[in-house]
Design an enzyme around this catalytic site. Structure first.
Site, PDB file in Angstrom:
ATOM      1  N   ARG A  50       0.848  -1.201   0.000  1.00 48.30           N
ATOM      2  CA  ARG A  50       0.000   0.000   0.000  1.00 48.30           C
ATOM      3  C   ARG A  50       0.880   1.246   0.000  1.00 48.30           C
ATOM      4  O   ARG A  50       0.618   2.212  -0.700  1.00 48.30           O
ATOM      5  CB  ARG A  50      -0.954   0.043   1.197  1.00 48.30           C
ATOM      6  CG  ARG A  50      -1.579   1.439   1.371  1.00 48.30           C
ATOM      7  CD  ARG A  50      -2.786   1.520   2.287  1.00 48.30           C
ATOM      8  NE  ARG A  50      -2.674   0.752   3.494  1.00 48.30           N
ATOM      9  CZ  ARG A  50      -1.909   1.075   4.549  1.00 48.30           C
ATOM     10  NH1 ARG A  50      -1.180   2.177   4.546  1.00 48.30           N
ATOM     11  NH2 ARG A  50      -1.884   0.301   5.609  1.00 48.30           N
ATOM     12  N   TYR A 102     -16.474  16.059 -15.732  1.00 53.41           N
ATOM     13  CA  TYR A 102     -16.832  14.640 -15.803  1.00 53.41           C
ATOM     14  C   TYR A 102     -17.914  14.329 -14.757  1.00 53.41           C
ATOM     15  O   TYR A 102     -17.831  14.795 -13.615  1.00 53.41           O
ATOM     16  CB  TYR A 102     -15.569  13.802 -15.563  1.00 53.41           C
ATOM     17  CG  TYR A 102     -15.807  12.329 -15.494  1.00 53.41           C
ATOM     18  CD1 TYR A 102     -16.135  11.609 -16.639  1.00 53.41           C
ATOM     19  CD2 TYR A 102     -15.734  11.647 -14.286  1.00 53.41           C
ATOM     20  CE1 TYR A 102     -16.367  10.246 -16.579  1.00 53.41           C
ATOM     21  CE2 TYR A 102     -15.962  10.278 -14.213  1.00 53.41           C
ATOM     22  CZ  TYR A 102     -16.283   9.585 -15.362  1.00 53.41           C
ATOM     23  OH  TYR A 102     -16.512   8.243 -15.294  1.00 53.41           O
ATOM     24  N   ASP A 174      -7.455  18.155 -15.052  1.00 53.33           N
ATOM     25  CA  ASP A 174      -7.764  16.783 -15.433  1.00 53.33           C
ATOM     26  C   ASP A 174      -7.382  16.660 -16.909  1.00 53.33           C
ATOM     27  O   ASP A 174      -8.020  17.233 -17.779  1.00 53.33           O
ATOM     28  CB  ASP A 174      -9.266  16.513 -15.213  1.00 53.33           C
ATOM     29  CG  ASP A 174      -9.634  15.057 -15.487  1.00 53.33           C
ATOM     30  OD1 ASP A 174      -8.958  14.423 -16.318  1.00 53.33           O
ATOM     31  OD2 ASP A 174     -10.610  14.573 -14.891  1.00 53.33           O
ATOM     32  N   LYS A 199      -8.256   5.548 -19.513  1.00 49.52           N
ATOM     33  CA  LYS A 199      -8.537   5.988 -20.891  1.00 49.52           C
ATOM     34  C   LYS A 199      -7.281   5.896 -21.761  1.00 49.52           C
ATOM     35  O   LYS A 199      -6.782   4.824 -21.967  1.00 49.52           O
ATOM     36  CB  LYS A 199      -9.128   7.400 -20.855  1.00 49.52           C
ATOM     37  CG  LYS A 199     -10.148   7.640 -19.724  1.00 49.52           C
ATOM     38  CD  LYS A 199     -11.459   6.886 -19.909  1.00 49.52           C
ATOM     39  CE  LYS A 199     -12.334   6.852 -18.652  1.00 49.52           C
ATOM     40  NZ  LYS A 199     -12.659   8.123 -18.055  1.00 49.52           N
TER      41      LYS A 199
END
Ligand SMILES: *Cc1c(COP(=O)(O)O)cnc(C)c1O
Length: 401
Positions: A50, A102, A174, A199
């Site tokens: 982690r 978004y 973004d 993406k």
């Protein structure tokens, strides 16, 4: 690898020939949750996945060098990346975001603001008067998303950065829609870039992931601290696959963009097309800004068809394009935002945002451009709304939304 190389060379070489155990050329995959200590007093470079993992580090470093940032943090999704950045604001602080950001980002910002985590102000960032009014609220953090989804509105990044400097706001871009291959927000003055690596960056539609890249090392350190603290770091296998996908980013985008230009040019002249939304067209209101701040116009565009076309029927008739949300993969995708990605908005909100029920969004993949053009035109020929003036599409959209 240093700055003396082109970015294509950096991604090709990221993590290559770094394996000290077996000299593997391609980076090995480290799925281990923990890493052993040789001695209780010698903390190893990695101790727990982690907090740190070699595959995640390789991807983070590659992304940071592509964006020109000091530090990258790899997260489990694009939404985790956006949420990570929100740890930088306190209750009472104002976050300024684009009204057409978004959908998932809009939902997150609104939900957190309702809980009192910060105050959210939405503004059309392409409207300079509205933008100035937004900055009058003295935001602590400003989110930019350009080009926007699905209308490909272009925000002048340097203008927003200029306003932000005056109030000391952190500017977050973004960069999902273009990737660092076509736009580098940190060079335009932004402090942080976020990505849905799902993406273009992965590009193979087989990983959901995200990343945050900070220009400044100290801010990067703070974000990495929060990522470990909240546990939003990405999985090793996802990082491994995403780095593999990243190697072909430039090649993919070059080709996808060229094909998008072809399809757009063919559609733009067709009488059944009311409007094409693509920043590469000189008629697009954001064309000049895009030409200045982007190094390409990308492979995403939207088309509003005339009333004579039944857009749902158009989608059903497409043979190559897959009907799906998401974007930026090797495969061409198509969606009707009103029925799919933007169905949660009310019809009134969609109308205000300029998203017509006859709008179709295309994400161009790696298929041959002639095949894609033929596919669209064959589907268009069959999607005539039967000379029916009452046009059933709106009801149909309502029915499946
Ligand atoms: C998809 C997307 C996101 C969210 O990313 P996930 O990986 O789906 O969590 C955020 N911003 C933009 C612009 C996106 O397209």
């Amino acid at each position: 690898m240093t700055d003396k190389f082109h970015r294509e060379t950096l991604v090709a070489g990221a993590g290559v020939s770094t394996d000290r155990a077996h000299n593997s050329v391609s980076p090995p995959l480290h799925l281990s949750a923990n890493f052993y200590w040789n001695d209780p007093c010698e903390k190893p470079e990695y101790d727990y996945s982690r907090s740190g993992n070699p595959n995640r580090t390789q991807l983070a470093e590659a992304l940071a060098s592509l964006e020109g940032g000091a530090r990258g943090v790899v997260t489990s999704s694009g939404m985790a990346a956006v949420d990570l950045v929100l740890n930088l604001v306190d209750p009472g602080d104002v976050v300024l975001a684009p009204h057409d950001c978004y959908g998932g980002t809009h939902r997150l910002l609104t939900a957190r603001a309702k809980r009192g985590h910060f105050k959210i102000v939405y503004v059309d960032q392409t409207d300079l008067a509205a933008l100035a009014a937004g900055f009058a609220k003295k935001p602590k953090l400003v989110l930019i998303e350009t080009p926007s989804n699905p209308l490909l509105r272009v925000t002048d990044v340097e203008k927003v950065v200029g306003y932000a400097r005056q109030v000391g706001a952190i500017v977050v871009a973004d960069n999902t829609f273009l990737s660092p291959a076509l736009q580098r927000p940190l060079e335009l003055g932004c402090d942080i870039v976020v990505h849905s690596t799902t993406k273009f960056i992965n590009g193979h539609s087989d990983v959901v992931g995200g990343a945050v890249i900070a220009k400044d090392a100290e801010l990067g350190e703070e974000l990495a601290w929060w990522a470990n603290c909240t546990g939003v770091t990405g999985a090793p296998f996802d990082s491994f696959l995403t780095l593999r996908g990243l190697r072909t980013l430039f090649t993919r985008l070059e080709r996808q963009q060229a094909t998008a230009h072809d399809v757009v040019n063919r559609l733009n002249d067709d009488r059944r097309v009311a409007k094409v939304f693509y920043p590469g067209l000189e008629s697009h209101p954001g064309h000049d800004i895009a030409a200045r701040q982007q190094s390409g116009f990308g492979s995403m565009f939207s088309v509003e068809f005339t009333e004579g076309i039944d857009v749902l029927e158009l989608l059903r008739r497409l043979e190559i394009f897959t009907i799906a949300e998401s974007l930026g993969g090797f495969e061409s995708l198509v969606c009707v935002p009103a029925a799919m990605t933007h169905a949660a908005m009310t019809p009134e909100a969609r109308e205000t945002a300029g998203i017509s029920d006859r709008l179709v969004r295309f994400s161009i993949g790696l298929e041959h451009s002639e095949d894609l053009v033929r596919d669209v035109f064959a589907a268009l020929d069959g999607a005539v709304a039967d000379g029916n003036v009452t046009y059933l599409n709106e009801q149909a959209v309502g029915a499946c939304a």
